[in-house]
Scaffold this motif. Sequence first.
Motif, PDB file in Angstrom:
ATOM      1  N   MET A 139       0.848  -1.203   0.000  1.00  0.00           N
ATOM      2  CA  MET A 139       0.000   0.000   0.000  1.00  0.00           C
ATOM      3  C   MET A 139       0.875   1.243   0.000  1.00  0.00           C
ATOM      4  O   MET A 139       1.653   1.460   0.932  1.00  0.00           O
ATOM      5  N   LEU A 140       0.757   2.021  -1.048  1.00  0.00           N
ATOM      6  CA  LEU A 140       1.541   3.255  -1.138  1.00  0.00           C
ATOM      7  C   LEU A 140       0.679   4.424  -0.702  1.00  0.00           C
ATOM      8  O   LEU A 140      -0.396   4.672  -1.271  1.00  0.00           O
ATOM      9  N   MET A 141       1.151   5.140   0.317  1.00  0.00           N
ATOM     10  CA  MET A 141       0.422   6.323   0.767  1.00  0.00           C
ATOM     11  C   MET A 141       0.742   7.476  -0.176  1.00  0.00           C
ATOM     12  O   MET A 141       1.905   7.832  -0.370  1.00  0.00           O
ATOM     13  N   SER A 142      -0.322   8.040  -0.750  1.00  0.00           N
ATOM     14  CA  SER A 142      -0.132   9.167  -1.659  1.00  0.00           C
ATOM     15  C   SER A 142      -0.511  10.477  -0.981  1.00  0.00           C
ATOM     16  O   SER A 142      -0.639  11.522  -1.632  1.00  0.00           O
ATOM     17  N   VAL A 143      -0.674  10.410   0.353  1.00  0.00           N
ATOM     18  CA  VAL A 143      -0.779  11.584   1.226  1.00  0.00           C
ATOM     19  C   VAL A 143      -0.075  11.163   2.523  1.00  0.00           C
ATOM     20  O   VAL A 143       0.165   9.974   2.728  1.00  0.00           O
ATOM     21  N   ASN A 144       0.227  12.126   3.384  1.00  0.00           N
ATOM     22  CA  ASN A 144       0.722  11.737   4.704  1.00  0.00           C
ATOM     23  C   ASN A 144      -0.468  11.244   5.517  1.00  0.00           C
ATOM     24  O   ASN A 144      -1.487  11.938   5.613  1.00  0.00           O
ATOM     25  N   PRO A 145      -0.381  10.034   6.091  1.00  0.00           N
ATOM     26  CA  PRO A 145      -1.556   9.432   6.713  1.00  0.00           C
ATOM     27  C   PRO A 145      -2.058  10.226   7.913  1.00  0.00           C
ATOM     28  O   PRO A 145      -1.291  10.875   8.602  1.00  0.00           O
ATOM     29  N   LYS A 151      -4.326  16.502  -0.569  1.00  0.00           N
ATOM     30  CA  LYS A 151      -3.895  16.561  -1.972  1.00  0.00           C
ATOM     31  C   LYS A 151      -2.958  15.397  -2.303  1.00  0.00           C
ATOM     32  O   LYS A 151      -2.032  15.098  -1.552  1.00  0.00           O
ATOM     33  N   PHE A 152      -3.180  14.813  -3.436  1.00  0.00           N
ATOM     34  CA  PHE A 152      -2.372  13.706  -3.958  1.00  0.00           C
ATOM     35  C   PHE A 152      -0.921  14.140  -4.159  1.00  0.00           C
ATOM     36  O   PHE A 152      -0.654  15.197  -4.739  1.00  0.00           O
ATOM     37  N   LYS A 173       3.582 -12.086  -5.826  1.00  0.00           N
ATOM     38  CA  LYS A 173       2.171 -12.011  -6.222  1.00  0.00           C
ATOM     39  C   LYS A 173       1.492 -10.765  -5.646  1.00  0.00           C
ATOM     40  O   LYS A 173       0.276 -10.599  -5.756  1.00  0.00           O
ATOM     41  N   ALA A 174       2.264  -9.895  -5.023  1.00  0.00           N
ATOM     42  CA  ALA A 174       1.688  -8.716  -4.363  1.00  0.00           C
ATOM     43  C   ALA A 174       0.972  -7.805  -5.356  1.00  0.00           C
ATOM     44  O   ALA A 174       1.393  -7.670  -6.507  1.00  0.00           O
ATOM     45  N   ILE A 175      -0.115  -7.218  -4.881  1.00  0.00           N
ATOM     46  CA  ILE A 175      -0.774  -6.186  -5.677  1.00  0.00           C
ATOM     47  C   ILE A 175      -0.440  -4.816  -5.086  1.00  0.00           C
ATOM     48  O   ILE A 175      -0.037  -4.713  -3.923  1.00  0.00           O
ATOM     49  N   ILE A 176      -0.620  -3.783  -5.883  1.00  0.00           N
ATOM     50  CA  ILE A 176      -0.285  -2.418  -5.450  1.00  0.00           C
ATOM     51  C   ILE A 176      -1.571  -1.632  -5.211  1.00  0.00           C
ATOM     52  O   ILE A 176      -2.392  -1.460  -6.117  1.00  0.00           O
ATOM     53  N   GLU A 177      -1.730  -1.192  -3.981  1.00  0.00           N
ATOM     54  CA  GLU A 177      -2.897  -0.385  -3.592  1.00  0.00           C
ATOM     55  C   GLU A 177      -2.403   1.030  -3.291  1.00  0.00           C
ATOM     56  O   GLU A 177      -1.343   1.202  -2.699  1.00  0.00           O
ATOM     57  N   VAL A 178      -3.162   2.026  -3.704  1.00  0.00           N
ATOM     58  CA  VAL A 178      -2.759   3.412  -3.442  1.00  0.00           C
ATOM     59  C   VAL A 178      -3.849   4.105  -2.633  1.00  0.00           C
ATOM     60  O   VAL A 178      -5.048   3.946  -2.910  1.00  0.00           O
ATOM     61  N   ASP A 179      -3.399   4.868  -1.615  1.00  0.00           N
ATOM     62  CA  ASP A 179      -4.323   5.445  -0.639  1.00  0.00           C
ATOM     63  C   ASP A 179      -4.041   6.930  -0.439  1.00  0.00           C
ATOM     64  O   ASP A 179      -2.965   7.296   0.039  1.00  0.00           O
ATOM     65  N   GLY A 180      -5.037   7.755  -0.796  1.00  0.00           N
ATOM     66  CA  GLY A 180      -4.935   9.185  -0.517  1.00  0.00           C
ATOM     67  C   GLY A 180      -5.041  10.058  -1.758  1.00  0.00           C
ATOM     68  O   GLY A 180      -4.282   9.885  -2.704  1.00  0.00           O
ATOM     69  N   GLY A 181      -6.035  10.942  -1.756  1.00  0.00           N
ATOM     70  CA  GLY A 181      -6.159  11.896  -2.859  1.00  0.00           C
ATOM     71  C   GLY A 181      -6.532  11.273  -4.189  1.00  0.00           C
ATOM     72  O   GLY A 181      -6.263  11.840  -5.248  1.00  0.00           O
ATOM     73  N   VAL A 182      -7.175  10.110  -4.129  1.00  0.00           N
ATOM     74  CA  VAL A 182      -7.540   9.430  -5.387  1.00  0.00           C
ATOM     75  C   VAL A 182      -8.861   9.992  -5.923  1.00  0.00           C
ATOM     76  O   VAL A 182      -9.852  10.120  -5.195  1.00  0.00           O
TER      77      VAL A 182
END
Length: 220
Positions: A139-145, A151-152, A173-182
């Motif tokens: 999980m990549l944080m695209s904002v400071n949690p 803002k992204f 097999k990992a998937i990439i999840e993005v969290d914040g400003g989507v």
Amino acid sequence: MKTDKNIIVAPSLLSADFANLHKDLDMINRSEADWLHLDVMDGVFVPNISFGMPVIAAVQKECKKVLDVHLMIVEPDKFISDFQKLGAGVLTVHYEACTHLHRSIQRIKDAGMKAGVALNPHTPISLLEEVIEDIDVVMLMSVNPGFGGQKFINNTLDKVSRAKELILRKNSKAIIEVDGGVNLETGAKLISAGADALVAGSFVFGAKDPLDTIAKLKAL
Ligand code: DX5
Ligand code: ZN
């Protein structure tokens, strides 16, 4: 550019109406969302406190979607079995909060959940090199949690590409999840960069038509 990939959409409950969760959960159940994202904050790891066990227990009773629990807490190992009992399907801990990350990942998987590892915006992908094969979700944080509606951070797009490279190189097999400003704009860019799952809080729950907004994210 439209891909044929089935993107996982995970609305974040943090932006829901807590005085009327029943209504928002009913909307989520009727929507095309795949997961419901639950942000647990302890006021120590992040400068905010959200909700905890009693709220998640109530949500679990009504929600038909996979519960995607994002722990923004110190010492997450203490609570792995609690979240398993609360019905979490995915349990994500922060790299920055785990001294013994490998052990935390194994404990989550041993408890029967998918194991996620979240990286704050400043934390490089390369730090996952030795555990990427053990992880189900990066999980990549695209904002400071800590807060919804921020803002992204654009650098996340490069991080997604770097995460994808690492995953392919290590045959993970990992998937990439993005969290914040989507939203639809950042979501489309993230998918082109290689993201598999999108978390969206304020963009979904602040929309006039949340069902349609989820459908549009799903169609990206
Ligand atoms: C931030 C949380 C996010 C948040 C996203 O600390 O981890 O999941 O709910 O909210 P938006 O989509 O509004 O940026
Ligand atoms: Zn989150």
